[in-house]
Write a protein that holds these residues in place. Structure first.
Motif, mmCIF file in Angstrom:
data_model
loop_
_atom_site.group_PDB
_atom_site.id
_atom_site.type_symbol
_atom_site.label_atom_id
_atom_site.label_comp_id
_atom_site.label_asym_id
_atom_site.label_seq_id
_atom_site.Cartn_x
_atom_site.Cartn_y
_atom_site.Cartn_z
ATOM 1 N N PHE A 178 19.773 86.135 63.696
ATOM 2 C CA PHE A 178 20.661 87.065 64.387
ATOM 3 C C PHE A 178 21.557 87.834 63.415
ATOM 4 O O PHE A 178 22.376 88.645 63.845
ATOM 5 C CB PHE A 178 21.528 86.314 65.396
ATOM 6 N N GLY A 179 21.427 87.565 62.127
ATOM 7 C CA GLY A 179 22.154 88.332 61.129
ATOM 8 C C GLY A 179 23.467 87.740 60.676
ATOM 9 O O GLY A 179 24.282 88.445 60.055
ATOM 10 N N ALA A 180 23.705 86.450 60.937
ATOM 11 C CA ALA A 180 24.951 85.829 60.480
ATOM 12 C C ALA A 180 24.994 85.788 58.957
ATOM 13 O O ALA A 180 24.098 85.211 58.344
ATOM 14 C CB ALA A 180 25.079 84.417 61.033
ATOM 15 N N PRO A 181 26.004 86.375 58.329
ATOM 16 C CA PRO A 181 26.077 86.340 56.861
ATOM 17 C C PRO A 181 26.276 84.937 56.308
ATOM 18 O O PRO A 181 25.757 84.598 55.245
ATOM 19 C CB PRO A 181 27.291 87.219 56.537
ATOM 20 N N ARG A 182 27.040 84.113 57.057
ATOM 21 C CA ARG A 182 27.358 82.759 56.594
ATOM 22 C C ARG A 182 27.303 81.775 57.760
ATOM 23 O O ARG A 182 27.848 82.049 58.832
ATOM 24 C CB ARG A 182 28.763 82.710 55.961
ATOM 25 N N VAL A 183 26.679 80.644 57.517
ATOM 26 C CA VAL A 183 26.549 79.594 58.531
ATOM 27 C C VAL A 183 27.035 78.284 57.919
ATOM 28 O O VAL A 183 26.783 78.015 56.740
ATOM 29 C CB VAL A 183 25.079 79.439 58.987
ATOM 30 N N VAL A 184 27.714 77.472 58.720
ATOM 31 C CA VAL A 184 28.098 76.134 58.279
ATOM 32 C C VAL A 184 27.506 75.130 59.256
ATOM 33 O O VAL A 184 27.598 75.294 60.471
ATOM 34 C CB VAL A 184 29.636 75.971 58.155
ATOM 35 N N ARG A 185 26.861 74.109 58.714
ATOM 36 C CA ARG A 185 26.238 73.048 59.510
ATOM 37 C C ARG A 185 27.027 71.741 59.339
ATOM 38 O O ARG A 185 27.760 71.566 58.374
ATOM 39 C CB ARG A 185 24.779 72.832 59.069
ATOM 40 N N ASN A 186 26.869 70.855 60.300
ATOM 41 C CA ASN A 186 27.399 69.482 60.227
ATOM 42 C C ASN A 186 28.907 69.360 60.364
ATOM 43 O O ASN A 186 29.445 68.266 60.149
ATOM 44 C CB ASN A 186 26.982 68.783 58.919
ATOM 45 N N ILE A 187 29.613 70.420 60.743
ATOM 46 C CA ILE A 187 31.078 70.275 60.777
ATOM 47 C C ILE A 187 31.523 69.321 61.880
ATOM 48 O O ILE A 187 32.590 68.715 61.784
ATOM 49 C CB ILE A 187 31.812 71.623 60.929
ATOM 50 N N ALA A 188 30.716 69.184 62.927
ATOM 51 C CA ALA A 188 31.121 68.315 64.035
ATOM 52 C C ALA A 188 30.604 66.892 63.885
ATOM 53 O O ALA A 188 30.962 66.009 64.664
ATOM 54 C CB ALA A 188 30.643 68.898 65.365
ATOM 55 N N ILE A 189 29.757 66.652 62.883
ATOM 56 C CA ILE A 189 29.177 65.305 62.727
ATOM 57 C C ILE A 189 29.383 64.765 61.319
ATOM 58 O O ILE A 189 28.676 63.875 60.868
ATOM 59 C CB ILE A 189 27.670 65.303 63.068
#
Length: 340
Positions: A178-189
């Motif tokens: 979808f064009g997100a320049p930056r993604v962060v994973r695992n912040i909730a776990i």
């Protein structure tokens, strides 16, 4: 569930404190699924109140989101709106999979099988009550939320691309499409997590992914990345049998942004691939939203969690002290910075 690009994308592991004072547009449904899947009793059953209403997601929001706020993270939850028409088959198929998993869970639980927990997780679903309760608790905590016109992940990606947020918070790689320049994973776990079906634990840390770096590493344009994802399978199509990320990458490298040529070589077809690609490139998003954090309302939170949903008063009191202290410290820092 999203597209599977894990074999080709190399995230950068970070510490949660590196997201201090960063706004994260959280894919709400994705995060609620995580809470509902992970926060369970030993037999696999979700947490529930005295009336039998599921509360795993509420536990995740009050405790884990408070952890984020203590680290200075500024979350904005983005909920799904109306899905595109071509997602109907995927939604139907997922419902069938969840129902089959639910039946296997009941059978495994009755027989005392160790597989019960796995089937319980696979049966996870979100209903209107879960979504509504999540919005109520977020509002009482002072955390803004937005309802997207269509896919929440698309709206979150748009917000980051426009500078209204710094990261999309999601486990899925679809944000990149979808064009997100930056993604962060695992912040909730983030933290110690048990490895499924094994008596061992592993450290889970936040990971960041940057779209320009992914495209440069793979030697693709965003349009070609979308083609590759469609070949593998997305939320909107099942993909081509036996075509994984590495095979799809080779095909796109060979033919470029030319899906018809790729499908001709494979002797296959993908229904609605043009509409799916167009949706990734130009999703239904809006500028009609407001991102504004408020102050927590402790008494309303206590009434909602303890009186309506059977949470422990002692535990809620402790987390409320942490939440209000964290928000107070953040407010003080903002006030001080305004002087310089």
């Amino acid at each position: 569930m999203g597209v599977d690009l894990g074999d080709l994308v190399e995230p950068r592991e970070i510490e949660l404190k590196e997201l201090n004072n960063r706004t994260v547009a959280v894919d709400a449904y994705n995060t609620l699924y995580q809470f509902l899947s992970i926060i369970r009793q030993q037999d696999g059953a979700p947490l529930a109140d005295d009336r039998g209403n599921v509360t795993s997601h509420l536990s995740g929001i009050i405790y884990r989101v408070t952890n984020l706020i203590e680290e200075g993270v500024k979350p904005v939850f983005v909920f799904d709106g109306k899905p595109p028409s071509f997602k109907a088959e995927t939604i139907k198929a997922r419902a069938e999979v969840r129902e089959a998993a639910r039946q296997m869970y009941e059978a495994a639980k009755a027989s005392g099988s160790a597989e019960a927990y796995k089937y319980a997780q696979a049966s996870t679903s979100i209903n209107r009550q879960i979504v509504d309760d999540a919005k109520v608790l977020l509002g009482y905590m002072g955390i803004p939320y937005i309802v997207a016109p269509s896919e929440g992940e698309a709206q979150a990606a748009y917000m980051v691309s426009k500078g209204a947020a710094d990261y999309v918070g999601s486990q899925d790689y679809d944000s990149l499409l979808f064009g997100a320049p930056r993604v962060v994973r695992n912040i909730a776990i983030t933290g110690k997590r048990k490895v499924p079906r094994k008596n061992i634990y592993m450290d889970v840390k936040p990971e960041t992914i940057e779209l320009p770096e992914v495209l440069a590493a793979l030697g693709l344009t965003r349009e070609e990345l979308i083609d590759m994802a469609i070949l593998v399978g997305t939320d909107y199509n099942p993909g081509i049998f036996k075509v994984g990320p590495k095979t799809a990458l080779k095909l796109v490298k060979k033919h470029g942004d030319n899906m018809p040529a790729i499908l001709d070589e494979l002797g296959q077809s993908i229904e609605n691939w043009e509409a799916i690609k167009a949706f990734f490139l130009h999703p239904d998003v809006t500028d009609n939203y407001q991102v504004k954090w408020g102050k927590p309302e402790p008494e309303k939170i206590k009434q909602f969690l303890c009186e309506e949903h059977s949470f422990s008063v002692d535990r809620v009191d402790k987390v409320l002290e942490r939440l209000t202290t964290a928000v107070s410290e953040t407010t003080k820092q903002k006030t001080l910075s305004s002087w310089f």
